[in-house]
Structures are given as C-alpha cells and as structure tokens.
Design a protein around this motif. Structure first.
Motif, PDB file in Angstrom:
ATOM      1  N   ALA A   1       2.885   7.766 -18.412  1.00 40.58           N
ATOM      2  CA  ALA A   1       2.050   6.659 -17.946  1.00 40.58           C
ATOM      3  C   ALA A   1       2.487   6.239 -16.555  1.00 40.58           C
ATOM      4  O   ALA A   1       3.683   6.098 -16.279  1.00 40.58           O
ATOM      5  CB  ALA A   1       2.150   5.483 -18.908  1.00 40.58           C
ATOM      6  N   ALA A   2       1.517   6.038 -15.675  1.00 44.42           N
ATOM      7  CA  ALA A   2       1.815   5.609 -14.305  1.00 44.42           C
ATOM      8  C   ALA A   2       2.078   4.113 -14.270  1.00 44.42           C
ATOM      9  O   ALA A   2       1.426   3.328 -14.963  1.00 44.42           O
ATOM     10  CB  ALA A   2       0.649   5.951 -13.375  1.00 44.42           C
ATOM     11  N   ALA A   3       3.032   3.736 -13.466  1.00 41.91           N
ATOM     12  CA  ALA A   3       3.376   2.320 -13.315  1.00 41.91           C
ATOM     13  C   ALA A   3       3.944   2.101 -11.926  1.00 41.91           C
ATOM     14  O   ALA A   3       4.451   3.026 -11.284  1.00 41.91           O
ATOM     15  CB  ALA A   3       4.382   1.890 -14.384  1.00 41.91           C
ATOM     16  N   MET A   4       3.824   0.873 -11.473  1.00 42.99           N
ATOM     17  CA  MET A   4       4.400   0.463 -10.192  1.00 42.99           C
ATOM     18  C   MET A   4       5.212  -0.803 -10.416  1.00 42.99           C
ATOM     19  O   MET A   4       4.770  -1.910 -10.085  1.00 42.99           O
ATOM     20  CB  MET A   4       3.314   0.232  -9.148  1.00 42.99           C
ATOM     21  CG  MET A   4       2.517   1.474  -8.792  1.00 42.99           C
ATOM     22  SD  MET A   4       1.295   1.169  -7.518  1.00 42.99           S
ATOM     23  CE  MET A   4       0.566   2.804  -7.357  1.00 42.99           C
ATOM     24  N   PRO A   5       6.386  -0.695 -10.989  1.00 39.95           N
ATOM     25  CA  PRO A   5       7.130  -1.900 -11.385  1.00 39.95           C
ATOM     26  C   PRO A   5       7.646  -2.731 -10.233  1.00 39.95           C
ATOM     27  O   PRO A   5       7.874  -3.922 -10.379  1.00 39.95           O
ATOM     28  CB  PRO A   5       8.286  -1.330 -12.218  1.00 39.95           C
ATOM     29  CG  PRO A   5       8.460   0.062 -11.708  1.00 39.95           C
ATOM     30  CD  PRO A   5       7.093   0.539 -11.331  1.00 39.95           C
ATOM     31  N   THR A   6       7.862  -2.118  -9.070  1.00 45.05           N
ATOM     32  CA  THR A   6       8.466  -2.858  -7.958  1.00 45.05           C
ATOM     33  C   THR A   6       7.461  -3.250  -6.885  1.00 45.05           C
ATOM     34  O   THR A   6       7.837  -3.965  -5.963  1.00 45.05           O
ATOM     35  CB  THR A   6       9.563  -2.006  -7.307  1.00 45.05           C
ATOM     36  OG1 THR A   6       8.987  -0.802  -6.773  1.00 45.05           O
ATOM     37  CG2 THR A   6      10.642  -1.640  -8.315  1.00 45.05           C
ATOM     38  N   ARG A   7       6.220  -2.809  -6.985  1.00 42.06           N
ATOM     39  CA  ARG A   7       5.288  -3.069  -5.889  1.00 42.06           C
ATOM     40  C   ARG A   7       4.978  -4.551  -5.757  1.00 42.06           C
ATOM     41  O   ARG A   7       5.114  -5.124  -4.670  1.00 42.06           O
ATOM     42  CB  ARG A   7       3.998  -2.269  -6.098  1.00 42.06           C
ATOM     43  CG  ARG A   7       3.012  -2.444  -4.955  1.00 42.06           C
ATOM     44  CD  ARG A   7       1.845  -1.501  -5.059  1.00 42.06           C
ATOM     45  NE  ARG A   7       0.940  -1.868  -6.142  1.00 42.06           N
ATOM     46  CZ  ARG A   7      -0.248  -1.300  -6.328  1.00 42.06           C
ATOM     47  NH1 ARG A   7      -0.648  -0.333  -5.530  1.00 42.06           N
ATOM     48  NH2 ARG A   7      -1.009  -1.681  -7.324  1.00 42.06           N
TER      49      ARG A   7
ATOM     50  N   SER B   1       0.813  -1.216   0.000  1.00 41.18           N
ATOM     51  CA  SER B   1       0.000   0.000   0.000  1.00 41.18           C
ATOM     52  C   SER B   1       0.845   1.263   0.000  1.00 41.18           C
ATOM     53  O   SER B   1       0.374   2.319  -0.439  1.00 41.18           O
ATOM     54  CB  SER B   1      -0.922   0.010   1.231  1.00 41.18           C
ATOM     55  OG  SER B   1      -1.739  -1.142   1.256  1.00 41.18           O
ATOM     56  N   SER B   2       2.075   1.181   0.509  1.00 37.55           N
ATOM     57  CA  SER B   2       2.898   2.386   0.661  1.00 37.55           C
ATOM     58  C   SER B   2       3.706   2.732  -0.586  1.00 37.55           C
ATOM     59  O   SER B   2       4.292   3.809  -0.648  1.00 37.55           O
ATOM     60  CB  SER B   2       3.850   2.218   1.847  1.00 37.55           C
ATOM     61  OG  SER B   2       4.746   1.140   1.628  1.00 37.55           O
ATOM     62  N   VAL B   3       3.770   1.832  -1.564  1.00 39.56           N
ATOM     63  CA  VAL B   3       4.569   2.098  -2.764  1.00 39.56           C
ATOM     64  C   VAL B   3       3.891   3.175  -3.598  1.00 39.56           C
ATOM     65  O   VAL B   3       2.694   3.090  -3.898  1.00 39.56           O
ATOM     66  CB  VAL B   3       4.752   0.804  -3.590  1.00 39.56           C
ATOM     67  CG1 VAL B   3       5.445   1.109  -4.913  1.00 39.56           C
ATOM     68  CG2 VAL B   3       5.558  -0.204  -2.797  1.00 39.56           C
ATOM     69  N   GLN B   4       4.668   4.188  -3.962  1.00 38.97           N
ATOM     70  CA  GLN B   4       4.146   5.285  -4.767  1.00 38.97           C
ATOM     71  C   GLN B   4       4.358   4.988  -6.255  1.00 38.97           C
ATOM     72  O   GLN B   4       5.360   4.397  -6.646  1.00 38.97           O
ATOM     73  CB  GLN B   4       4.847   6.597  -4.401  1.00 38.97           C
ATOM     74  CG  GLN B   4       4.655   7.015  -2.962  1.00 38.97           C
ATOM     75  CD  GLN B   4       3.197   7.313  -2.646  1.00 38.97           C
ATOM     76  OE1 GLN B   4       2.452   7.828  -3.498  1.00 38.97           O
ATOM     77  NE2 GLN B   4       2.779   6.983  -1.434  1.00 38.97           N
ATOM     78  N   PRO B   5       3.435   5.408  -7.109  1.00 39.68           N
ATOM     79  CA  PRO B   5       3.601   5.146  -8.548  1.00 39.68           C
ATOM     80  C   PRO B   5       4.710   6.000  -9.151  1.00 39.68           C
ATOM     81  O   PRO B   5       5.024   7.094  -8.662  1.00 39.68           O
ATOM     82  CB  PRO B   5       2.227   5.524  -9.122  1.00 39.68           C
ATOM     83  CG  PRO B   5       1.685   6.519  -8.150  1.00 39.68           C
ATOM     84  CD  PRO B   5       2.180   6.109  -6.805  1.00 39.68           C
ATOM     85  N   VAL B   6       5.300   5.497 -10.210  1.00 40.29           N
ATOM     86  CA  VAL B   6       6.273   6.258 -10.995  1.00 40.29           C
ATOM     87  C   VAL B   6       5.690   6.458 -12.384  1.00 40.29           C
ATOM     88  O   VAL B   6       4.825   5.704 -12.838  1.00 40.29           O
ATOM     89  CB  VAL B   6       7.627   5.527 -11.073  1.00 40.29           C
ATOM     90  CG1 VAL B   6       8.269   5.441  -9.702  1.00 40.29           C
ATOM     91  CG2 VAL B   6       7.470   4.131 -11.669  1.00 40.29           C
ATOM     92  N   TYR B   7       6.179   7.486 -13.050  1.00 43.93           N
ATOM     93  CA  TYR B   7       5.640   7.861 -14.353  1.00 43.93           C
ATOM     94  C   TYR B   7       6.734   7.738 -15.403  1.00 43.93           C
ATOM     95  O   TYR B   7       7.890   8.112 -15.171  1.00 43.93           O
ATOM     96  CB  TYR B   7       5.083   9.282 -14.307  1.00 43.93           C
ATOM     97  CG  TYR B   7       3.912   9.420 -13.366  1.00 43.93           C
ATOM     98  CD1 TYR B   7       2.612   9.228 -13.805  1.00 43.93           C
ATOM     99  CD2 TYR B   7       4.118   9.720 -12.018  1.00 43.93           C
ATOM    100  CE1 TYR B   7       1.528   9.340 -12.943  1.00 43.93           C
ATOM    101  CE2 TYR B   7       3.046   9.834 -11.145  1.00 43.93           C
ATOM    102  CZ  TYR B   7       1.760   9.640 -11.609  1.00 43.93           C
ATOM    103  OH  TYR B   7       0.699   9.734 -10.750  1.00 43.93           O
ATOM    104  N   TYR B   8       6.345   7.240 -16.549  1.00 43.01           N
ATOM    105  CA  TYR B   8       7.303   6.947 -17.612  1.00 43.01           C
ATOM    106  C   TYR B   8       6.832   7.558 -18.923  1.00 43.01           C
ATOM    107  O   TYR B   8       5.638   7.548 -19.242  1.00 43.01           O
ATOM    108  CB  TYR B   8       7.455   5.432 -17.777  1.00 43.01           C
ATOM    109  CG  TYR B   8       8.169   5.023 -19.036  1.00 43.01           C
ATOM    110  CD1 TYR B   8       9.550   4.975 -19.093  1.00 43.01           C
ATOM    111  CD2 TYR B   8       7.445   4.683 -20.177  1.00 43.01           C
ATOM    112  CE1 TYR B   8      10.209   4.613 -20.249  1.00 43.01           C
ATOM    113  CE2 TYR B   8       8.090   4.306 -21.337  1.00 43.01           C
ATOM    114  CZ  TYR B   8       9.472   4.273 -21.374  1.00 43.01           C
ATOM    115  OH  TYR B   8      10.114   3.904 -22.521  1.00 43.01           O
ATOM    116  N   ALA B   9       7.796   8.098 -19.684  1.00 42.93           N
ATOM    117  CA  ALA B   9       7.506   8.618 -21.023  1.00 42.93           C
ATOM    118  C   ALA B   9       8.811   8.612 -21.815  1.00 42.93           C
ATOM    119  O   ALA B   9       9.907   8.471 -21.251  1.00 42.93           O
ATOM    120  CB  ALA B   9       6.912  10.021 -20.964  1.00 42.93           C
ATOM    121  N   ASN B  10       8.693   8.766 -23.104  1.00 38.51           N
ATOM    122  CA  ASN B  10       9.885   8.776 -23.953  1.00 38.51           C
ATOM    123  C   ASN B  10       9.651   9.676 -25.147  1.00 38.51           C
ATOM    124  O   ASN B  10       8.515  10.060 -25.458  1.00 38.51           O
ATOM    125  CB  ASN B  10      10.244   7.363 -24.410  1.00 38.51           C
ATOM    126  CG  ASN B  10       9.151   6.736 -25.247  1.00 38.51           C
ATOM    127  OD1 ASN B  10       8.941   7.092 -26.405  1.00 38.51           O
ATOM    128  ND2 ASN B  10       8.427   5.773 -24.671  1.00 38.51           N
TER     129      ASN B  10
END
Length: 251
Positions: A174-180, A33-42
C-alpha cells in the motif's frame, strides 16, 4: 510587546511580511510536491507445535520433549525466532537474494489464556513496491531455516520441533506518504513565525531610527561676514554700553 503590538507592526510593515509569507508558501508547496510515496506490506508467520509429543521415556530411557517449550513456553520460541530473523547472517542472505535489509521482525504474542502459539510479525517499507514483496517472501523463507537452526542448537529432537508456516502472505504493498503532511506543516509554521519575527524587528529598527532623528538638536545658524551682516563684536558692545570718562566731562 504583546500580540496587539505584533499585529500593529505586521500591519505597518506589510510590504516586508507579505513577500516573506509568499516565499514560505512557495517553499512549503515545493516540499509537499517533491515527497515520493513509500510502500508498506507485512506478512505473519505462525509457529506450529510438534505433532507428536512423547512425554514417556523411550526404550533407551530418553524423554523426547521440546526443551525450549518446556523452559520458556511459546513466547520464548516466538521471540527467539524474531531475534534470529534480524541476525546479521540472515540479513546478509536476504540482501544477497535481492531483498532489503530494512525489514523488521517482532513477536506477536497472544493473551495468556489462548493456547495457540504466538506469531512472528514481519513488515517492510520501501520506495519500491516490488522490493517490499520480494523482501517479505525471502524473510518468510528464512524463518524455517532460522527456527530449525535455533532448535538444533538447543538439541530439540526432530519430531518435537516447532515448525513455521505463513499465516498471512505478503499482500499488495500500500502506498503512503507518512512524512509529507507533517514536514509541510512544520515548514509552514516555522516560516510563518520567522516572517513575523523579521517583520517586527524591521518595524522596531525603523521606529527607533525615526525617533532618534526627531529628538536630535539642530546646530544654531551663524551669520558670516560675507552675507552682508555685521559680525558680533563683544568689545564693541561693551564700549557702547559704558562711555569713557572724557566724554562725560566734556558734557
């Protein structure tokens, strides 16, 4: 000890296993629950070849060509551009303008039969979507300065220079949570294994203590004179068992 022994130990000591599993589940949920999203673009930067190529000597006898293209081809120009975008001076300019230094730049080559120049692929990941977009825009702007400086150092004529252009502008991050999920599964697996190990160790310790207590011999109970019983006297016993000679003669 095999799996059946481990299962029996966990079943016998359920009062140890269940609280440990509950703690593991609670901690895993807290991490999830505590993991914050990260945003990715290119963004993709293309490299346009010179519009005019003068292979014939000019009036002064000079052949005007792009030496970088002649020596290493389009792949060399793209790789040098990607490396130049990661130079400390370029990164410092991006940061000074409000961007992030964590962007990546790499050449995106095309297959050899393709006559088009390769492209430079720039990507950025951050917890702030506005920072992602701004960084990519700043890096795209620095691509023109970087490529021009690179060609000037190689003494490429102005009309023979490769020029960059934006093929794909930065889109909406785009929001992502790769490590959650990965971190939660790792914590859950490690916590479950540790809980089982602790339960088995507790079961082995309790079993050994009970086994040692059941095999320890108890000391004999001795009667004391205060209990009303006559204490054992070995001398008196020998006297009763062997009468003296005077008593035998009197009879």
């Amino acid at each position: 000890m095999d799996l059946f022994d481990v299962a029996r130990s966990c079943f016998r000591r359920w009062y140890v296993l269940l609280p440990l599993l509950a703690i593991t589940a609670w901690y895993s949920y807290s991490v999830y629950s505590s993991v914050q999203p990260v945003y990715y673009a290119n963004t993709i930067i293309g490299l346009a070849p010179p519009s005019v190529r003068q292979d014939a000597p000019t009036a002064g006898g000079e052949v005007r060509r792009n030496g970088l293209l002649d020596v290493g081809g389009a792949s060399l120009v793209a790789n040098l551009t990607a490396l130049g975008l990661r130079e400390p001076a370029v990164v410092d300019r991006v940061v000074a303008a409000g961007g992030s230094p964590d962007y990546t730049a790499k050449a995106f080559p095309t297959p050899p039969p393709n006559p088009q120049l390769p492209m430079v692929f720039v990507e950025q990941t951050s917890s702030d979507p506005a920072e992602v977009t701004k960084t990519l825009e700043l890096v795209a702007a620095q691509a023109e300065v970087t490529l021009r400086t690179l060609q000037q150092q190689a003494r490429v004529p102005e009309d023979q220079m490769v020029t960059p252009f934006v093929v794909t502008p930065p889109g909406t991050p785009a929001a992502a949570m790769p490590t959650r999920t990965r971190s939660t599964v790792a914590i859950l697996g490690a916590g479950t294994g540790l809980s089982i190990l602790v339960t088995v160790l507790v079961d082995v310790l309790i079993t050994r203590r009970r086994s040692a207590a059941s095999t320890t011999p108890r000391p004999p109970i001795s009667e004391t004179p205060g209990d009303g019983a006559t204490p054992y006297d070995p001398d008196a016993e020998r006297g009763r068992a062997a009468p003296d000679d005077d008593a035998v003669d009197a009879r």
